[in-house]
Design a protein around this motif. Sequence first.
Motif, mmCIF file in Angstrom:
data_model
loop_
_atom_site.group_PDB
_atom_site.id
_atom_site.type_symbol
_atom_site.label_atom_id
_atom_site.label_comp_id
_atom_site.label_asym_id
_atom_site.label_seq_id
_atom_site.Cartn_x
_atom_site.Cartn_y
_atom_site.Cartn_z
ATOM 1 N N THR A 227 -18.824 24.937 -1.949
ATOM 2 C CA THR A 227 -18.951 25.894 -0.739
ATOM 3 C C THR A 227 -19.316 25.035 0.321
ATOM 4 O OG1 THR A 227 -19.410 27.757 -2.135
ATOM 5 C CG2 THR A 227 -20.061 27.717 -0.050
ATOM 6 N N ASP A 228 -20.427 24.037 0.131
ATOM 7 C CA ASP A 228 -20.751 23.273 0.963
ATOM 8 C C ASP A 228 -19.779 22.291 1.691
ATOM 9 O OD1 ASP A 228 -23.163 24.226 0.978
ATOM 10 O OD2 ASP A 228 -24.231 22.860 -0.319
ATOM 11 N N CYS A 247 -14.633 32.369 -5.231
ATOM 12 C CA CYS A 247 -15.884 32.410 -4.489
ATOM 13 C C CYS A 247 -16.878 33.493 -4.835
ATOM 14 C CB CYS A 247 -15.519 32.705 -3.053
ATOM 15 S SG CYS A 247 -17.015 32.593 -1.906
ATOM 16 N N ASP A 248 -17.891 33.030 -5.675
ATOM 17 C CA ASP A 248 -18.983 34.135 -6.104
ATOM 18 C C ASP A 248 -19.682 34.829 -5.088
ATOM 19 O OD1 ASP A 248 -20.391 31.857 -5.417
ATOM 20 O OD2 ASP A 248 -21.173 31.746 -7.491
ATOM 21 N N ARG A 249 -20.814 35.472 -5.332
ATOM 22 C CA ARG A 249 -21.557 36.314 -4.314
ATOM 23 C C ARG A 249 -22.210 35.489 -3.417
ATOM 24 N NH1 ARG A 249 -21.656 41.618 -6.155
ATOM 25 N NH2 ARG A 249 -21.121 41.883 -8.375
ATOM 26 N N GLY A 417 -16.539 18.916 -5.558
ATOM 27 C CA GLY A 417 -17.008 19.999 -6.263
ATOM 28 C C GLY A 417 -16.196 20.919 -6.906
ATOM 29 N N THR A 418 -14.864 20.573 -6.581
ATOM 30 C CA THR A 418 -13.864 21.443 -7.142
ATOM 31 C C THR A 418 -12.642 20.888 -7.718
ATOM 32 O OG1 THR A 418 -12.258 23.472 -6.671
ATOM 33 C CG2 THR A 418 -12.786 21.557 -4.962
ATOM 34 N N ASP A 419 -11.909 21.277 -8.549
ATOM 35 C CA ASP A 419 -10.710 20.747 -9.355
ATOM 36 C C ASP A 419 -9.640 20.832 -8.589
ATOM 37 O OD1 ASP A 419 -10.766 23.216 -10.035
ATOM 38 O OD2 ASP A 419 -10.365 22.873 -12.103
#
Length: 433
Positions: A227-228, A247-249, A417-419
């Motif tokens: 997210t950041d 994208c969670d809460r 932070g992501t794949d």
Amino acid sequence: MDSDPALAAAPKPDAAPDPQQAPEPAAQKPAAEPGAQKPKSDAPKPQQTTGPAAPKPVPAPGSGSGSGAVGPAPAAPEPAASTPVPTPGAPEPDPIAAKPVPAPGVTGPFMDPHPPSRRPGRPAALLAGLLLVVPALVTACRLLDTDGITPVPQLLSFLPWLTVPAGLGLLLAAVARRRGLALTAVVVLATTAWSSLPYTTWTTIGHGLPVARVRVLAANVEFGQATDALIATIRRERPALVYVSECDRACGRALTTAFAAELPHYASVEADGSAGSVLLSAHPLRDWRMIPATMGMPGATAEIAGRSVRVQLAHPMPPLPGQVDVWKRELGRIEDFAALRTGPTLIAGDFNASQDHAAFRAILKEGRLRDAAWAVRRSRAATWPVEGPVPPYVQIDHVLVSDEFSVDDVRFLDLDGTDHRAVLADLDLRGDR
């Protein structure tokens, strides 16, 4: 007394030999007169024994029948041990049957030094056949326009890379000198390479003059972990439409708060983990709708430069073993949605499918859509997986546009932070004329 002449002429019997007296040499005996009767020898004859025969004496050099010496007859030379002595009256031996037969496992002059089970190149031929199985199966499914069953949908993601085992199979078939196998390898390699070429759709440019520039960003933040990094990217690139998957809460609240001024309009599915999604827009949104799926796929209609544009986030289930049917069904719902659209349409997100999957290509066939990356010849730019020891090998993140849009540029961005790699597309929305 007068003696009888007949008796006088008769030879006198030999006296008994004296054991103490040495035998007289044969050379000193007088030769018998012609016509005289050969005297009988009183020497004892040798007795026959049942044991092995004694070796016969070898005559001295120069002795023979013409020397006049009396002695034992010369012995005949004994035959060689390897030469059989024929028995008088026995049948002649067969010269072919008499040839020695080599023992099993021993290579001889009468055996094939390379039996069929150990032909040269056999291991290479077997390995070549194994290397060609997967490329042949996957390429056949690709040409037949089917995704098949597990493991075909998973292997289709590797289609361009299957040219490597196909090439090795061809090399080993040539080393093994198997013409039929080599020909098969050539066919498999050629079809695999042809299927791996960048897929292109029609190249028509949206009719009419450009009325608005639309920058679209699609990103999977992997349970909100990136997210950041996504917030920083949005501030740098300033897109007008942002499609965010997984994208969670907490991720949804952070994005809507951070861009309340720049991207005030949004449609979202609030959920935890990978089920949550959000669509941010700088343009007003209306007619919110959602495609039913395991993970959130929100959509709405955006008003851009006086035109109604249908925007839809895509995030179907991945084709995991045991979930291939779910994956096909959810991609089929996206296909149905695209087929009903008659105006400008933008569908973006993590499709969990590449151009080599028939279920993904069906969306393009039925919905008048094309992949923005294909329009700029970047359809093989890998977007997954970014994390881990394996480098990215497949593009599963896409921005699909209808023919009311022309594609100016497409870039792929890395997010910490992501794949997944994010897709950033610059589009021009065109008017009716």
